[in-house]
Scaffold this active site. Structure first.
Site, PDB file in Angstrom:
ATOM      1  N   CYS A 177       6.906   3.220   2.588  1.00 58.18           N
ATOM      2  CA  CYS A 177       5.686   3.770   3.190  1.00 58.18           C
ATOM      3  C   CYS A 177       5.649   5.267   2.955  1.00 58.18           C
ATOM      4  CB  CYS A 177       5.568   3.386   4.659  1.00 58.18           C
ATOM      5  SG  CYS A 177       7.042   3.628   5.666  1.00 58.18           S
ATOM      6  N   SER A 178       5.868   6.075   3.964  1.00 58.71           N
ATOM      7  CA  SER A 178       5.748   7.520   3.776  1.00 58.71           C
ATOM      8  C   SER A 178       6.540   8.276   4.834  1.00 58.71           C
ATOM      9  CB  SER A 178       4.286   7.930   3.827  1.00 58.71           C
ATOM     10  OG  SER A 178       3.716   7.450   5.037  1.00 58.71           O
ATOM     11  N   CYS A 179       7.698   7.742   5.233  1.00 61.73           N
ATOM     12  CA  CYS A 179       8.523   8.405   6.245  1.00 61.73           C
ATOM     13  C   CYS A 179       8.845   9.825   5.793  1.00 61.73           C
ATOM     14  CB  CYS A 179       9.821   7.637   6.458  1.00 61.73           C
ATOM     15  SG  CYS A 179       9.565   5.961   7.051  1.00 61.73           S
TER      16      CYS A 179
END
Lengths: 102, 92, 193
Positions: free
Chosen positions: C101-103
């Site tokens: 995702c985009s942590c």
């Protein structure tokens, strides 16, 4: 190798079709839509209405063609909406009416 | 608890093929062998949290993999370091 | 038609109206949340890096517990994921990605940048990192190890870059001005102009 794996569409590590794609390093400043969606998710998280894993799970459920077409925060508002409907926080009839009024 | 230096293998499992799920173990590591770097703490299982199922608290480890074993086209001394829950690890 | 396929702006307008009516997220709460989120920026991370370069005790704390190190600089970390810090050395370069995702270490770097969230970055970082870094102007020597840290779970990770040569005697403020967002993710390294 991994290309044969039944990976989910958001599970992008090493995926061949992106290996020759240059990374777009332009800044792409956030707009009001982006900031508002981000803020709503934060508030829903703080109030335990929607956790981060519930956000992710609903993003992952977006059909791949839509996932790749939608912007980052467009995915989020879609995921937030799906979650609120499923949990009964809002109903579809309420949402349709609210969208017409807004 | 797995000690630093313990060799482990990521389960070769594809819950994705069995219906809706939320997985935090990337596809490219499944079935691959790595080494535990350290225990990062214990956390509620996101695979359960995502579906509001009763959550288990799981040990989370930092596990290192040589990149050369993951892909056919590797050059250079590269490694990948990934957070993995104990439920995804088995003895190597 | 599936209501989820409605235009995003319309969905947001509808959701916003309903959440306000139900007192779940009022307009005032949204405005306040945006204000707080906008306060986080790479300047926070840069200040931590500069202090680590000049204060060995702080550096040790930062590498041991990034959350405590951020709090020591006045960054609110309560309720946020733990922060881990990865040290670049003469032998090792670290690069952070989230392939799922985009942590991103938002508390100390702010909103994740566009490139960090892109499919190309997420795909290439774990398979072709050296060539990708060259596109960002960063060449990792062949004899230097490269570790790619895929943020998959409960931590957020930032890189402590190496202090550039030629900065002896500089103040923390001068040093912090050298450190940019990408340096703390590992796509670039701080340079003296």
């Amino acid at each position: 190798m991994s290309e044969a794996t039944p990976r989910a569409m958001h599970d992008l590590g090493g995926v061949s079709k992106f290996m020759c794609e240059a990374v777009d390093a332009e800044p792409h400043a956030l707009n009001d839509f982006d900031r508002t969606v981000d803020a709503i998710r934060g508030i829903l998280g703080g109030k335990k209405v929607m956790g981060v894993d519930e956000l992710r799970r609903n993003i992952e459920a977006i059909p791949e063609a839509d996932y790749l077409r939608l912007s980052y925060y467009q995915r989020w508002i879609r995921a937030i909406t799906a979650h609120l409907l499923r949990q009964g926080v809002i109903t579809e009839a309420e949402l349709i009416a609210a969208m017409e009024d807004a | 608890m797995l000690a630093s230096g313990t060799p482990v293998r990521v389960k070769l499992d594809w819950p994705e093929t069995r219906g809706p799920c939320h997985i935090r173990t990337p596809h490219y590591l499944r079935g691959h062998q790595g080494v535990v770097v350290r225990h990062l703490g214990d956390f509620p299982n996101p695979e359960a949290l995502a579906f509001r199922r009763p959550e288990q608290i799981l040990p989370l480890y930092h596990v290192r993999f040589p990149m050369a074993g993951l892909w056919p086209d590797q050059h250079g001394n590269n490694t990948v370091l990934v957070e993995l829950y104990e439920s995804w690890l088995e003895a190597a | 038609m599936n209501i989820l396929e409605a235009p995003s702006e319309k969905l947001l307008a509808g959701i916003r109206k309903l959440l306000a009516e139900k007192n779940i997220a009022t307009e005032a709460e949204i405005a306040e949340r945006i204000r707080i989120t906008d306060e986080a920026s790479p300047a926070r991370g840069a200040a931590m890096v500069a202090r680590a370069w000049t204060d060995p005790d702080y550096k040790a704390l930062m590498l041991r517990d990034g959350t405590l190190a951020a709090e020591a600089m006045g960054v609110p970390m309560r309720g946020l994921p733990p922060l881990g810090v990865l040290e670049n050395t003469a032998e090792l370069h670290n690069l952070v990605v989230c392939t799922l995702c985009s942590c991103y270490p938002r508390a100390v770097l702010g909103y994740p940048p566009f490139w960090f969230k892109s499919a190309a970055y997420r795909a290439r970082a774990v398979r072709d990192p050296r060539a990708m870094l060259v596109e960002f102007g960063t060449t990792i020597p062949d004899d230097m190890k490269l570790e790619v840290v895929d943020s998959t779970a409960d931590y957020r990770w930032m890189v402590l870059p190496r202090r550039p040569a030629g900065t002896e005697g500089w103040s923390a403020e001068q040093l912090a001005a050298l450190v940019h967002e990408g340096d703390m993710i590992g796509i670039t390294v701080p340079r003296v102009k």
